[in-house]
Design a protein around this motif. Structure first.
Motif, PDB file in Angstrom:
ATOM      1  N   VAL A 172       0.756  -0.988  -0.116  1.00  0.00           N
ATOM      2  CA  VAL A 172       0.021  -0.077  -0.161  1.00  0.00           C
ATOM      3  C   VAL A 172       0.847   1.112  -0.075  1.00  0.00           C
ATOM      4  CG1 VAL A 172      -1.787   0.839   1.590  1.00  0.00           C
ATOM      5  CG2 VAL A 172      -1.940  -1.642   0.646  1.00  0.00           C
ATOM      6  N   ILE A 173       1.924   1.558   0.497  1.00  0.00           N
ATOM      7  CA  ILE A 173       2.990   2.456   0.858  1.00  0.00           C
ATOM      8  C   ILE A 173       3.105   2.670  -0.803  1.00  0.00           C
ATOM      9  CG2 ILE A 173       4.825   3.280   1.466  1.00  0.00           C
ATOM     10  CD1 ILE A 173       4.389   1.573   4.399  1.00  0.00           C
ATOM     11  N   ALA A 174       3.590   1.619  -1.194  1.00  0.00           N
ATOM     12  CA  ALA A 174       4.800   1.445  -1.928  1.00  0.00           C
ATOM     13  C   ALA A 174       3.884   2.063  -3.377  1.00  0.00           C
ATOM     14  CB  ALA A 174       4.823  -0.029  -2.910  1.00  0.00           C
ATOM     15  N   ASP A 175       2.250   1.827  -3.682  1.00  0.00           N
ATOM     16  CA  ASP A 175       1.459   2.276  -4.403  1.00  0.00           C
ATOM     17  C   ASP A 175       1.373   3.718  -3.993  1.00  0.00           C
ATOM     18  OD1 ASP A 175      -1.060   1.366  -6.252  1.00  0.00           O
ATOM     19  OD2 ASP A 175      -1.656   2.466  -4.975  1.00  0.00           O
ATOM     20  N   ALA A 176       1.265   3.967  -3.178  1.00  0.00           N
ATOM     21  CA  ALA A 176       1.231   5.569  -2.797  1.00  0.00           C
ATOM     22  C   ALA A 176       2.148   6.396  -4.045  1.00  0.00           C
ATOM     23  CB  ALA A 176       0.908   5.815  -1.508  1.00  0.00           C
ATOM     24  N   ILE A 177       3.417   5.688  -2.730  1.00  0.00           N
ATOM     25  CA  ILE A 177       4.285   5.826  -3.328  1.00  0.00           C
ATOM     26  C   ILE A 177       4.551   6.615  -4.982  1.00  0.00           C
ATOM     27  CG2 ILE A 177       7.114   5.931  -4.315  1.00  0.00           C
ATOM     28  CD1 ILE A 177       7.191   4.572  -0.780  1.00  0.00           C
ATOM     29  N   ALA A 178       3.907   5.161  -5.753  1.00  0.00           N
ATOM     30  CA  ALA A 178       4.323   5.351  -7.052  1.00  0.00           C
ATOM     31  C   ALA A 178       3.181   6.090  -7.772  1.00  0.00           C
ATOM     32  CB  ALA A 178       3.371   3.917  -8.011  1.00  0.00           C
ATOM     33  N   ARG A 179       2.180   5.745  -6.858  1.00  0.00           N
ATOM     34  CA  ARG A 179       1.073   7.329  -7.260  1.00  0.00           C
ATOM     35  C   ARG A 179       0.916   9.025  -7.441  1.00  0.00           C
ATOM     36  NH1 ARG A 179      -3.862   4.864  -9.070  1.00  0.00           N
ATOM     37  NH2 ARG A 179      -4.221   2.989  -7.686  1.00  0.00           N
ATOM     38  N   HIS A 180       1.355   8.822  -6.147  1.00  0.00           N
ATOM     39  CA  HIS A 180       2.572  10.180  -5.903  1.00  0.00           C
ATOM     40  C   HIS A 180       3.246  10.900  -7.291  1.00  0.00           C
ATOM     41  CE1 HIS A 180       3.214  13.951  -4.082  1.00  0.00           C
ATOM     42  NE2 HIS A 180       4.483  13.671  -3.716  1.00  0.00           N
ATOM     43  N   LEU A 181       4.155   9.858  -6.974  1.00  0.00           N
ATOM     44  CA  LEU A 181       5.540  10.664  -7.631  1.00  0.00           C
ATOM     45  C   LEU A 181       5.019  10.306  -9.424  1.00  0.00           C
ATOM     46  CD1 LEU A 181       8.500   8.203  -6.512  1.00  0.00           C
ATOM     47  CD2 LEU A 181       7.642  11.020  -6.420  1.00  0.00           C
ATOM     48  N   SER A 182       3.469   9.125  -9.703  1.00  0.00           N
ATOM     49  CA  SER A 182       3.491   9.672 -10.899  1.00  0.00           C
ATOM     50  C   SER A 182       2.668  10.213 -11.211  1.00  0.00           C
ATOM     51  CB  SER A 182       2.677   7.884 -11.615  1.00  0.00           C
ATOM     52  OG  SER A 182       1.844   8.012 -11.185  1.00  0.00           O
ATOM     53  N   GLY A 183       1.636  11.173 -10.844  1.00  0.00           N
ATOM     54  CA  GLY A 183       1.029  12.267 -10.101  1.00  0.00           C
ATOM     55  C   GLY A 183      -0.860  12.099 -10.006  1.00  0.00           C
ATOM     56  N   GLN A 184      -0.877  10.328  -9.859  1.00  0.00           N
ATOM     57  CA  GLN A 184      -1.870  10.244  -9.961  1.00  0.00           C
ATOM     58  C   GLN A 184      -2.962   9.675  -8.984  1.00  0.00           C
ATOM     59  OE1 GLN A 184      -1.752   6.317 -12.327  1.00  0.00           O
ATOM     60  NE2 GLN A 184      -0.351   7.012 -13.837  1.00  0.00           N
ATOM     61  N   ALA A 185      -2.103  10.249  -7.659  1.00  0.00           N
ATOM     62  CA  ALA A 185      -3.133  10.736  -6.941  1.00  0.00           C
ATOM     63  C   ALA A 185      -4.523  10.575  -7.005  1.00  0.00           C
ATOM     64  CB  ALA A 185      -2.295  11.649  -6.300  1.00  0.00           C
ATOM     65  N   ARG A 186      -5.531  10.129  -5.953  1.00  0.00           N
ATOM     66  CA  ARG A 186      -6.690   9.988  -7.098  1.00  0.00           C
ATOM     67  C   ARG A 186      -7.797  10.157  -5.871  1.00  0.00           C
ATOM     68  NH1 ARG A 186      -6.614   6.035 -10.680  1.00  0.00           N
ATOM     69  NH2 ARG A 186      -7.369   4.210  -8.854  1.00  0.00           N
ATOM     70  N   VAL A 187      -8.833  11.377  -5.896  1.00  0.00           N
ATOM     71  CA  VAL A 187      -9.693  11.996  -3.868  1.00  0.00           C
ATOM     72  C   VAL A 187     -10.425  10.605  -3.967  1.00  0.00           C
ATOM     73  CG1 VAL A 187     -12.018  13.222  -3.371  1.00  0.00           C
ATOM     74  CG2 VAL A 187     -10.191  14.070  -5.194  1.00  0.00           C
ATOM     75  N   ALA A 188     -10.708   9.572  -4.132  1.00  0.00           N
ATOM     76  CA  ALA A 188     -11.667   8.799  -3.729  1.00  0.00           C
ATOM     77  C   ALA A 188     -10.364   7.540  -2.834  1.00  0.00           C
ATOM     78  CB  ALA A 188     -12.819   7.671  -5.191  1.00  0.00           C
ATOM     79  N   THR A 189      -9.445   7.305  -4.526  1.00  0.00           N
ATOM     80  CA  THR A 189      -8.882   5.917  -3.656  1.00  0.00           C
ATOM     81  C   THR A 189      -7.613   6.098  -2.976  1.00  0.00           C
ATOM     82  OG1 THR A 189      -8.382   5.673  -5.690  1.00  0.00           O
ATOM     83  CG2 THR A 189     -10.252   4.636  -4.980  1.00  0.00           C
ATOM     84  N   ASP A 190      -7.485   7.338  -3.174  1.00  0.00           N
ATOM     85  CA  ASP A 190      -5.642   7.880  -3.161  1.00  0.00           C
ATOM     86  C   ASP A 190      -5.580   7.585  -1.076  1.00  0.00           C
ATOM     87  OD1 ASP A 190      -4.212  11.060  -2.621  1.00  0.00           O
ATOM     88  OD2 ASP A 190      -3.870   9.483  -2.738  1.00  0.00           O
TER      89      ASP A 190
END
Ligand code: C5P
Length: 416
Positions: A172-190
């Motif tokens: 989950v941490i790795a996924d949050a890191i990848a989302r953050h670094l790729s600018g894909q942080a989303r509201v609902a699932t972020d």
């Protein structure tokens, strides 16, 4: 699929029993393509050994602030600058307190103070420590500064208690890191928004205006603008995620109403003003709507015909009410915090500053919407917060991240 190819992560391992999970996190980040360099605090080294950390990261493990050899190879400032993201996992109550207060007594806290690289923390501690007002205050401070958080989770703890405080799982941490670094942080699932436990805006009522307004010309035509409502809706979602009771007064958009928000759907500026005033009293009002400045003075009851002569082609406009200004200047029952946006195409900050004075609001979030910025309708935004304290330029980030940071700032201001 999310990857971390070519990304450099500086992982700071704090002193908690969850430190062993950081060994798995190193593996997961590497599997996704990142290179991981590790800093181990003195307390962290009580839980995992430098040997294990070094063997997994395949690199030197940094432990001491005053280490001449390490400093000669790579100074501690360089250590944080050479990373794309600093990740603190587990982030103990002590590390969070040091970060919030700007202490720099060891290598980890010095790196965190000396860096302008984005930071993400994965808190982990006993539930009472997590719920303690001091930790929650520190959390609000850190989030208001733009620090991303992931977890903690709820569950059984090593100390035998149950509650929030378990570190988020490595994947989950790795996924949050990848989302953050790729600018894909989303509201609902972020995950970075999924703050558990006590929330900073619980018990607060906040009104958010969003979307465009439609000003009718006749029964089938209207004047509108390009606002998608994405930023306003993301703010409503982030405020609700922080525990606020959110009234979303929105013009027509294609967006779903975010979870936990009550929608008042409107079309015109006048309806938006009435709905906003009707939603008061509130602790804060965020005016993110792109309200039409003018409406048609005499709306035709019937569809205007092409052949009705020149008059039909001249629309006579009258000025719309200014919702932000009206709320900001309320003599009675003015909400303690009123926030507006300033979409500008040139001289962004001077214009925003003048707008703040003219409207009488507390904060203005200024953004550049000139052609090529992609802000209108896009997923990213770069805003500068203009307040009585001056200007605070936030880096370019997703609208969801802008919203999360604003929600954290509002929580900090309303609970100060
Ligand atoms: O004056 P301008 O439209 O540039 O100001 C933008 C800010 O004012 C935004 O926060 C917008 O929501 C708010 N506004 C408003 N009512 C209007 C016009 C703008 O609330 N009629």
């Amino acid at each position: 699929m999310l990857t971390l190819t070519g990304k450099r992560i500086l992982l700071i391992i704090g002193g908690g029993v969850a430190a062993y999970k950081s060994l798995l996190l190193i593996r997961e980040l590497q599997r996704m393509g990142a290179s991981v360099r590790c800093v181990l605090t003195a307390a962290g080294a009580e839980f995992v050994t430098p040997l294990s950390v070094g063997a997994l990261s395949g690199d030197k493990v940094y432990q001491q602030l005053f280490d001449l050899t390490a400093e000669a190879e790579m100074g501690h400032i360089e250590l944080s600058r050479s990373a794309d993201l600093l990740v603190v996992a587990p982030a103990t109550a002590d590390l969070m307190a040091k970060m919030a207060n700007g202490l720099a007594g060891d290598l980890a806290s010095t790196l965190l103070l000396a860096t302008d690289t984005p930071v993400m923390i994965a808190p982990s501690m006993n539930v009472r420590m997590w719920e303690h007002p001091a930790t929650q205050q520190n959390l609000r401070t850190l989030r208001a500064r733009g620090i991303q958080t992931v977890g903690p989770d709820e569950g059984d703890m090593a100390c035998g208690e149950y509650g929030f405080g378990r570190v988020a799982e490595p994947e989950v941490i790795a996924d949050a890191i990848a989302r953050h670094l790729s600018g894909q942080a989303r509201v609902a699932t972020d995950q970075t928004l999924a703050i558990s436990g006590p929330q900073g805006l619980r018990g607060k009522r906040i009104v958010v205006t969003s979307g465009p307004t439609h000003e009718p010309i006749d029964p089938v035509r209207y004047i509108a603008n390009r606002s998608s409502g994405k930023q306003g809706h993301a703010i409503a979602a982030a405020l609700a995620a922080e525990g606020a009771e959110v009234v979303l007064v929105s013009g027509p958009t294609r967006l779903d109403t975010p979870a936990g928000c009550t929608l008042h759907a409107v079309e015109t500026a006048e309806q938006m003003l009435a709905a906003t005033m009707g939603a008061l009293p509130a602790d804060a009002v965020v005016c993110a709507a792109a309200v039409a400045d003018y409406r048609v003075g005499a709306v035709s009851e019937n569809k205007l015909k092409k052949d009705t002569g020149t008059d039909a082609r001249t629309l006579s406009l009258v000025e719309n009410p200014d919702i932000l200004k009206t709320v900001s200047r309320l003599a009675d029952g003015r909400p303690p915090l009123v926030i507006g946006f300033a979409a500008e195409t040139e001289q962004v900050i001077p214009h925003a500053r003048a707008k703040r004075d003219r409207k009488g609001c507390d904060w203005i979030l200024a953004n550049d919407v000139s052609t090529g910025t992609g802000t209108f309708g896009g997923d990213d935004n770069q805003v500068t917060l203009v307040s009585e304290h001056g200007e605070d330029a936030w880096p370019r980030m997703t609208k969801a991240e802008v919203a999360a940071r604003l929600a954290a700032k509002i929580a900090e201001a309303l609970t100060a």
